[in-house]
Scaffold this active site. Structure first.
Site, PDB file in Angstrom:
ATOM      1  N   ASP A 107      68.350  67.982 -52.025  1.00 27.65           N
ATOM      2  CA  ASP A 107      68.972  68.912 -53.122  1.00 27.65           C
ATOM      3  C   ASP A 107      68.222  68.965 -54.176  1.00 27.65           C
ATOM      4  OD1 ASP A 107      70.524  69.789 -55.283  1.00 27.65           O
ATOM      5  OD2 ASP A 107      72.358  68.998 -54.287  1.00 27.65           O
ATOM      6  N   CYS A 157      80.626  73.325 -43.071  1.00 27.04           N
ATOM      7  CA  CYS A 157      81.919  73.699 -43.873  1.00 27.04           C
ATOM      8  C   CYS A 157      81.537  74.172 -44.582  1.00 27.04           C
ATOM      9  CB  CYS A 157      82.900  72.454 -43.496  1.00 27.04           C
ATOM     10  SG  CYS A 157      83.118  71.760 -42.191  1.00 27.04           S
ATOM     11  N   ASP A 202      82.908  75.616 -39.509  1.00 31.15           N
ATOM     12  CA  ASP A 202      84.406  76.113 -40.218  1.00 31.15           C
ATOM     13  C   ASP A 202      84.062  77.550 -40.895  1.00 31.15           C
ATOM     14  OD1 ASP A 202      87.021  75.564 -40.839  1.00 31.15           O
ATOM     15  OD2 ASP A 202      86.311  75.540 -42.946  1.00 31.15           O
ATOM     16  N   GLU A 250      83.680  87.025 -41.633  1.00 30.06           N
ATOM     17  CA  GLU A 250      84.748  86.606 -41.573  1.00 30.06           C
ATOM     18  C   GLU A 250      85.796  87.672 -41.803  1.00 30.06           C
ATOM     19  OE1 GLU A 250      85.445  82.833 -43.536  1.00 30.06           O
ATOM     20  OE2 GLU A 250      83.689  81.997 -42.925  1.00 30.06           O
ATOM     21  N   HIS A 290      87.798  78.442 -41.158  1.00 29.94           N
ATOM     22  CA  HIS A 290      87.456  78.367 -42.400  1.00 29.94           C
ATOM     23  C   HIS A 290      88.999  77.327 -43.073  1.00 29.94           C
ATOM     24  CE1 HIS A 290      85.597  79.966 -46.179  1.00 29.94           C
ATOM     25  NE2 HIS A 290      85.912  78.927 -46.341  1.00 29.94           N
ATOM     26  N   LEU A 291      89.089  76.260 -42.508  1.00 26.58           N
ATOM     27  CA  LEU A 291      90.022  75.540 -42.587  1.00 26.58           C
ATOM     28  C   LEU A 291      89.765  74.297 -43.728  1.00 26.58           C
ATOM     29  CD1 LEU A 291      91.656  74.694 -38.931  1.00 26.58           C
ATOM     30  CD2 LEU A 291      92.558  76.448 -40.874  1.00 26.58           C
ATOM     31  N   ALA A 298      89.695  74.000 -46.747  1.00 27.27           N
ATOM     32  CA  ALA A 298      90.511  73.661 -47.886  1.00 27.27           C
ATOM     33  C   ALA A 298      91.981  73.570 -47.390  1.00 27.27           C
ATOM     34  CB  ALA A 298      90.402  74.580 -49.026  1.00 27.27           C
TER      35      ALA A 298
END
Length: 526
Positions: free
Chosen positions: A172, A231, A257, A262, A280-281, A283
């Site tokens: 990062d 994810c 995810d 989409e 896309h679960l 959250a």
């Protein structure tokens, strides 16, 4: 009149309750077509969305007259045109922490499911097979987890992985060595991460720099048998290249995810050996949905009612505690900036805002934004606190801040210095009983309250000037509300600031300019 908010995507009913309890009207209208949204958005002060509603440039253009804030219940704002919102002076907020734990837990769950091939083993077993020898998994203990992105969610994943006794390396560019030590991870370059990681998880937004960060070339440089979990955002991984490496057995498994397109009704990865997909679960837990809905309602209410700015992507943050204290200084900075902007006729090269005394200890970023909006508004009518910093940058104007703890005369002083092609002009202001005042112009001290319309005159300090000016104003039917003077010394450079009840026209200004010893005369409007 109470602010109005449109909730355009499904939010927890608790969010509606918060708006109402805070005194904000909230209309729930979900599933609107773009045309339907365009017809009504101009009636609202705020727009609350999740990911379905697209706040694109057309929506923002239709809303720009009234809309003040767009709140995204969630972290990603791909569906909001932030540059268009900024140009229109609309604050864009998200809720970056409301679903962080839920998303991090989903990544860990996907990692386990991939390591032990749980979905395929479940299907096989429930189909009546007992393929114990087919599903040989890998142990995560002692393995190296490579984090791409070590922000809020990435740090939670790292914490959970360390609890599993994994080693964690992180790539990062914004991760400081000190923060890496605090997290218990090793900061590495991407090349090192690809070479060392047994599992790679992605936790970064999709930008031009991160798009396909796991490209075909980078995927080929990973360890044989690596597990890849995404994810975060579709588009971070080259899906076709990953499918090839899954089929060849170089990549041991992958769990996604999120996808480039989409809803993902079909995808090149579907059907690959040891590939796991969820819709896309990240959250999607009861707790997260409640958290982000409550958070966005609180943030939007705070902004509309008090001016507090939290988790904004295009405006300085102002806490609810700071907002009341900053409010008079914001007014001072904006009016003083407006004064400075109306006194400048040439191209602005630089703007410096200096804070002296008690104000220097406050959060000055919103004050600087307010000062910039004041300076630029005479040239660009629609500019405001949100858009001003971006507008100044676009025009190549250098903006700087300086602070000093002490102010020789005032408890707090704000000074704006404008550099143009012709030189510099400086203006200072302070607060008296909470009201903004001009206290210095051209190095001359005075003490003048702001009025909606003011007359500025720079002259030589000679007898008869005030009488002549008063006679001209009386002759034109312009009433004097306030009259304040400043000078270098007797007979030298002087200024007067006159608050007037009527707007001086060009003819009157011409007559004032023609008076003996007058150097400059301007009408100022606030």
């Amino acid at each position: 009149m109470a602010p109005r908010v449109l909730i355009a995507d499904k939010l927890s009913p608790a969010a509606v309750d918060i708006f109402k309890q805070r005194g904000v009207e909230a209309d729930v209208k979900t599933g609107l077509s773009k045309d339907e949204l365009l017809k009504i958005i101009g009636d609202y002060d705020g727009l609350a969305v999740r990911s379905a509603t697209k706040a694109d440039k057309d929506v923002i253009a239709a809303a720009a007259k009234k809309l003040k804030v767009i709140g995204r219940a969630g972290i990603g704002v791909d569906n909001v045109d932030i540059p268009a919102a900024t140009a229109a002076g609309i604050v864009v907020m998200n809720t970056p922490f409301g679903n962080s734990i839920t998303t991090a837990e989903h990544a860990i769950a996907m990692m386990f499911a991939c390591a032990r091939q749980l979905p395929a083993a479940d299907l096989s077993t429930q189909a009546g097979k007992w393929e114990k020898n087919r599903f040989m998994g890998v142990e995560l203990y002692g393995k190296t987890l490579g984090l791409i992105g070590a922000g809020n969610i990435g740090s939670i994943v790292a914490d959970r992985a360390l609890g599993l006794k994994m080693k964690v390396v992180a790539y990062d560019p914004f991760l400081s060595p000190e923060r890496a030590v605090e997290m218990g991870v090793e900061k590495v370059e991407l090349d090192q991460l690809l070479a060392r990681a047994d599992v790679i998880t992605l936790h970064t937004p999709l930008t031009d720099k991160t798009r396909n960060i796991l490209s075909a070339e980078n995927l080929a440089r990973t360890k044989k048998g690596v597990l890849i979990v995404n994810c975060a955002r579709g588009g971070l991984v080259d899906e076709a290249a990953l499918r090839k490496l899954l089929d060849e057995g170089h990549v041991g498994g992958a769990a996604f995810d999120v996808f480039v397109e989409e809803p993902a009704k079909e995808n090149v990865l579907f059907g690959a050996e040891n590939f796991i997909a969820t819709p896309h679960l990240g959250a999607s837990t009861v707790e997260a949905q409640e958290n982000v809905a409550l958070q966005v309602a609180e943030q939007m209410s705070d902004y509309l009612l008090t001016g507090a700015v939290t988790n904004a992507l295009n405006s300085p943050s102002v806490t609810a505690e700071e907002a009341p204290r900053l409010k008079p200084f914001v007014a001072l900075a904006e009016k003083l900036g407006g004064f400075a902007g109306q006194m400048v006729d040439f191209g602005i090269k630089a703007i410096d805002i200096a804070y002296e005394g008690e104000v220097s200890a406050l959060n000055t970023r919103p004050l600087t934004a307010a000062a910039l909006s004041g300076v630029l508004r005479p040239m660009l009518e629609d500019v405001n606190m949100v858009s001003a910093p971006a507008v100044a940058k676009e025009r190549g104007i250098t903006v700087s801040e300086s602070k000093q703890d002490d102010s020789p005369v005032y408890e707090s002083l704000v000074r704006i210095t404008i550099t143009t092609e012709k030189g510099k002009r400086s203006f200072a202001g302070s607060l008296l009983a909470g009201a903004p005042r001009v206290v210095e112009v051209k190095g001359m001290d005075l003490d003048a309250p702001f009025a909606p319309t003011m007359l500025y005159v720079n002259n030589l300090d000679k007898p008869g000037f005030i009488g002549n000016l008063g006679a001209l104003l009386a002759e034109a039917g312009v009433n004097i509300a306030t009259f304040n003077l400043g000078r270098v010394a007797a007979g030298e450079d002087a200024i007067c600031l006159v608050g007037v009840d009527q707007d001086p026209d060009a003819a009157l200004l011409g007559k004032i300019q023609a008076l003996p010893h007058v150097k400059e005369a301007r009408a100022l409007r606030f």
